[in-house]
Design a protein around this motif. Structure first.
Motif, PDB file in Angstrom:
ATOM      1  N   TYR A 156       0.624  -1.423   0.134  1.00 16.14           N
ATOM      2  CA  TYR A 156       0.239   0.122  -0.163  1.00 16.14           C
ATOM      3  C   TYR A 156       1.123   1.521   0.434  1.00 16.14           C
ATOM      4  O   TYR A 156       0.282   2.007  -0.476  1.00 16.14           O
ATOM      5  CB  TYR A 156      -0.975  -0.132   1.457  1.00 16.14           C
ATOM      6  N   ASN A 189      -3.268  -1.133  -4.349  1.00 21.46           N
ATOM      7  CA  ASN A 189      -4.133  -0.628  -3.369  1.00 21.46           C
ATOM      8  C   ASN A 189      -5.465  -0.574  -3.653  1.00 21.46           C
ATOM      9  O   ASN A 189      -6.211  -0.410  -3.162  1.00 21.46           O
ATOM     10  CB  ASN A 189      -3.138   1.217  -3.203  1.00 21.46           C
ATOM     11  N   HIS A 190      -5.318  -1.024  -5.226  1.00 22.56           N
ATOM     12  CA  HIS A 190      -6.724  -0.700  -5.632  1.00 22.56           C
ATOM     13  C   HIS A 190      -7.353  -1.590  -5.040  1.00 22.56           C
ATOM     14  O   HIS A 190      -8.735  -2.506  -5.808  1.00 22.56           O
ATOM     15  CB  HIS A 190      -6.362  -0.782  -7.505  1.00 22.56           C
ATOM     16  N   PRO A 200     -12.460   3.743   0.183  1.00 25.61           N
ATOM     17  CA  PRO A 200     -12.622   4.807  -0.946  1.00 25.61           C
ATOM     18  C   PRO A 200     -14.498   6.219  -0.962  1.00 25.61           C
ATOM     19  O   PRO A 200     -14.542   6.687  -1.526  1.00 25.61           O
ATOM     20  CB  PRO A 200     -13.492   3.802  -1.693  1.00 25.61           C
ATOM     21  N   SER A 204     -11.360   9.632   1.651  1.00 24.39           N
ATOM     22  CA  SER A 204     -11.008   8.748   0.593  1.00 24.39           C
ATOM     23  C   SER A 204      -9.995   9.625   0.092  1.00 24.39           C
ATOM     24  O   SER A 204      -9.082   8.960  -0.575  1.00 24.39           O
ATOM     25  CB  SER A 204     -12.172   9.045  -0.451  1.00 24.39           C
ATOM     26  N   ASP A 205      -9.668  10.856   0.517  1.00 26.48           N
ATOM     27  CA  ASP A 205      -8.326  12.384  -0.078  1.00 26.48           C
ATOM     28  C   ASP A 205      -6.893  11.126   0.410  1.00 26.48           C
ATOM     29  O   ASP A 205      -6.451  11.223   0.147  1.00 26.48           O
ATOM     30  CB  ASP A 205      -8.207  13.674   0.394  1.00 26.48           C
ATOM     31  N   PHE A 214      -7.319   7.978   1.948  1.00 23.94           N
ATOM     32  CA  PHE A 214      -6.571   6.583   1.388  1.00 23.94           C
ATOM     33  C   PHE A 214      -6.304   6.571  -0.060  1.00 23.94           C
ATOM     34  O   PHE A 214      -5.565   5.593  -0.325  1.00 23.94           O
ATOM     35  CB  PHE A 214      -8.653   5.797   1.403  1.00 23.94           C
ATOM     36  N   TRP A 215      -7.004   7.352  -0.965  1.00 26.98           N
ATOM     37  CA  TRP A 215      -5.921   7.517  -2.221  1.00 26.98           C
ATOM     38  C   TRP A 215      -4.691   8.022  -2.200  1.00 26.98           C
ATOM     39  O   TRP A 215      -3.804   7.769  -3.008  1.00 26.98           O
ATOM     40  CB  TRP A 215      -6.678   7.589  -3.190  1.00 26.98           C
ATOM     41  N   ALA A 271      -1.662   6.021  -0.696  1.00 28.69           N
ATOM     42  CA  ALA A 271      -0.475   5.249  -1.364  1.00 28.69           C
ATOM     43  C   ALA A 271       0.008   5.468  -2.635  1.00 28.69           C
ATOM     44  O   ALA A 271      -0.052   6.464  -3.204  1.00 28.69           O
ATOM     45  CB  ALA A 271      -2.365   4.825  -2.554  1.00 28.69           C
ATOM     46  N   SER A 297      -3.337   4.467 -12.132  1.00 30.05           N
ATOM     47  CA  SER A 297      -4.144   5.722 -10.805  1.00 30.05           C
ATOM     48  C   SER A 297      -4.424   6.860 -11.216  1.00 30.05           C
ATOM     49  O   SER A 297      -3.815   7.358 -12.516  1.00 30.05           O
ATOM     50  CB  SER A 297      -3.254   5.397  -9.327  1.00 30.05           C
ATOM     51  N   THR A 320      -1.503  11.744  -7.823  1.00 27.60           N
ATOM     52  CA  THR A 320      -0.940  10.662  -6.701  1.00 27.60           C
ATOM     53  C   THR A 320       0.602  10.790  -6.752  1.00 27.60           C
ATOM     54  O   THR A 320       0.950  11.143  -7.288  1.00 27.60           O
ATOM     55  CB  THR A 320      -1.815   9.313  -7.677  1.00 27.60           C
ATOM     56  N   HIS A 336       2.039   7.751  -7.280  1.00 23.42           N
ATOM     57  CA  HIS A 336       2.586   6.858  -8.018  1.00 23.42           C
ATOM     58  C   HIS A 336       2.922   7.445  -9.398  1.00 23.42           C
ATOM     59  O   HIS A 336       2.600   8.115 -10.148  1.00 23.42           O
ATOM     60  CB  HIS A 336       1.005   5.312  -8.542  1.00 23.42           C
TER      61      HIS A 336
END
Length: 540
Positions: A146, A162-163, A182, A186-187, A189-190, A193, A396, A400, A402
């Motif tokens: 994650y 993480n998805h 989610p 949620s901010d 949570f995403w 990642a 993603s 992000t 990522h």
């Protein structure tokens, strides 16, 4: 129904919480956490109590640092990064290493962050289930999946690791315990990642699972150019019948794209394993099979756990570097004889202890498909490193941390292919300059790297790749300033490296072959070789 010990934990910290947008607090009990942790009642009571006690301790230590306005870092007890670790103001989460509950009906697992992939797969296979995305190295943890960027051969379907997560329990940098999902926070949570644990401390994960087959029917498709390889990957990933797609390039004119379908039938194909000392390393096996087939695709059946961890022995192919370092013969006998040292847990331990990571190029790059051919030509000319790994990725949403690539003008995300470049930096190159040149080339091509490896960007260059305003706003909202930033975690002080005066002991450790023997010594002391020996997934 929530256990009394869990309710007590929330009452202890509930009085200090602020009822903001992160969730509704009722009677001192976080309702978000109630939903996340309700499955704990199906786990043995000692497991519930142990988890609650461990998280309470972590929360208290973090709150103490926060009250004293001291920054801190998290220690997980293991790492699959090649970065050097920092040992100051450490909060340990090493006790959070259990699968608490697997629910066959809902196809979910309640997992603590330090559970490694092999132990997770063993627990879920007992119920006929597996995670949709399983990192190929058995020692990579759920929390690492994650907090880092974990894209694997099933990620063209399911996205990054993480998805596949439903929700998280997290301890914020002021000690507050919250839930992120989610739909709730949620901010965070995403945003968390891939952010390397710089927004909060993950303490529990509610993970999605899918039905497991007994086997994977793997087909090795030969390719004779980089362009053909990328075209084949794009074609196979559009075919929904495939569950896994990745590739190996042995050179610019030779390679294989590997497709996999989950199956419970053996049919007429042979069963191949890769976990035993007498078994072949996967990349060598694929090359040998294609040579025998003389250009035709080859299909064989692999037990599913053997497929998931097929790259463990030899660490894809980087284990060969140890033979080259010591000038030791590289053949089936020596690989069998030294097998305990050639699993990824042992190799990472030896790599860190020996200091050889300072001379080893270990980079994963997310490359737009239309730039892959040019990029591979560059790495071949610059480093001459082969093989290369190819792994298609489902992107993603931005913003992000990522790796990502945006088409200028339209704002659309480009499809990207993970190209793994792992090998010794040629001795005639200055290691730092070679890495800086690589980073400049990445910027030119619109390529981004995974952040687990050596990163030599200065701060301005680093934040050109990410939305710093968005990231900083998350840090402020969730009071994460007591944690290092992403850049703080990945940066390497080039000036310090160039001016650092080395003592005699340090010089000796960096001298061939002493550094290598020291790495082996520390790997043996770690006992990590026992992890591979006791693996029960081999029995499925």
């Amino acid at each position: 129904m929530m256990s009394s010990s869990l309710a007590l934990r929330h009452r202890v910290f509930g009085s200090a919480r602020k009822s903001i947008s992160r969730g509704v607090i009722s009677g001192g009990v976080c309702m978000n956490c109630r939903r996340l942790l309700s499955n704990l009642t199906s786990a043995p009571q000692p497991a519930q109590d142990r988890h609650n006690k461990a998280v309470k301790t972590i929360s208290g230590v973090i709150r103490n640092f926060y009250n004293q306005k001291q920054t801190f870092r998290i220690s997980h007890g293991s790492t699959n990064s090649t970065r050097q670790t920092v040992k100051k103001n450490i909060v340990s989460t090493t006790d959070l290493s259990n699968v608490l509950h697997v629910d066959k009906e809902s196809r979910t697992a309640l997992v603590e962050p330090n559970v490694p992939m092999d132990r997770l797969v063993e627990a879920t296979l007992k119920h006929g289930l597996i995670p949709p995305v399983v990192m190929e190295f058995p020692g990579i943890t759920v929390g690492g999946g994650y907090n880092g960027t974990s894209g694997e051969s099933s990620s063209f379907k399911h996205g990054f690791f993480n998805h596949t997560i439903n929700s998280l329990e997290m301890v914020l940098a002021d000690g507050e315990i919250i839930t992120a999902s989610p739909t709730e926070n949620s901010d965070l949570f995403w945003g968390g990642a891939g952010a390397l644990g710089t927004l909060g401390v993950t303490t529990l994960v509610n993970l999605q699972l899918i039905p497991a087959s007994k086997y994977v029917e793997a087909t090795y498709h030969p390719v004779s150019s980089v362009r053909q390889a990328t075209g084949a990957v794009q074609s196979f990933t559009k075919d929904n019948s495939y569950d896994y797609v990745d590739g190996i390039l042995y050179s610019q004119t030779s390679g294989a794209i590997v497709t996999g379908r989950m199956s419970n039938a053996v049919s007429n194909n042979s069963i191949q394993r890769f976990s035993d000392a007498k078994d072949p390393w996967f990349y060598l096996h694929v090359k040998k099979m294609l040579e025998k087939a003389q250009g035709a695709p080859v299909t064989e059946v692999i037990p599913i756990a053997e497929y998931l961890f097929r790259y463990d022995r030899g660490g894809f192919w980087v284990g060969k570097a140890a033979f080259e370092y010591f000038g030791f013969p590289f053949n089936s006998f020596t690989r069998w004889w030294l097998d305990d040292f050639l699993h990824t847990r042992m190799m990472y331990k030896a790599l860190h202890a020996s200091g050889q990571s300072k001379r080893y190029v270990v980079q994963d790059l997310a490359v737009p498909y239309d730039k892959v051919e040019e990029f591979v030509k560059y790495t071949d000319k610059k480093f001459g490193i082969w093989p290369l790994w190819l792994c298609p990725l489902k992107q993603s949403p931005v913003p992000t941390i990522h790796p990502h690539s945006i088409t200028k003008g339209t704002g659309e995300q480009k499809e990207m292919l993970n190209v793994g470049v792992w090998g010794n930096c040629p001795s005639h190159l200055d290691f730092i300059k070679a890495n800086r040149d690589l980073e400049a080339k990445l910027k030119e091509l619109g390529v981004m790297k995974w952040l687990y490896a050596q990163t030599y960007y200065n701060e301005e260059e680093f934040w050109e790749m990410f939305d710093k305003k968005w990231y900083d706003s998350l840090r402020q909202k969730y009071r994460a300033t007591g944690l290092p930033t992403v850049y703080d975690k990945v940066k390497i002080g080039i000036e310090n490296i160039n001016t650092h005066e080395k003592g005699l002991e340090e010089k000796l450790r960096e001298t061939w072959p002493l550094s290598g023997f020291y790495g082996i010594k520390k790997a043996i002391e770690s006992g990590h070789y026992l992890e591979a020996r006791k693996s029960k997934w081999k029995d499925f």
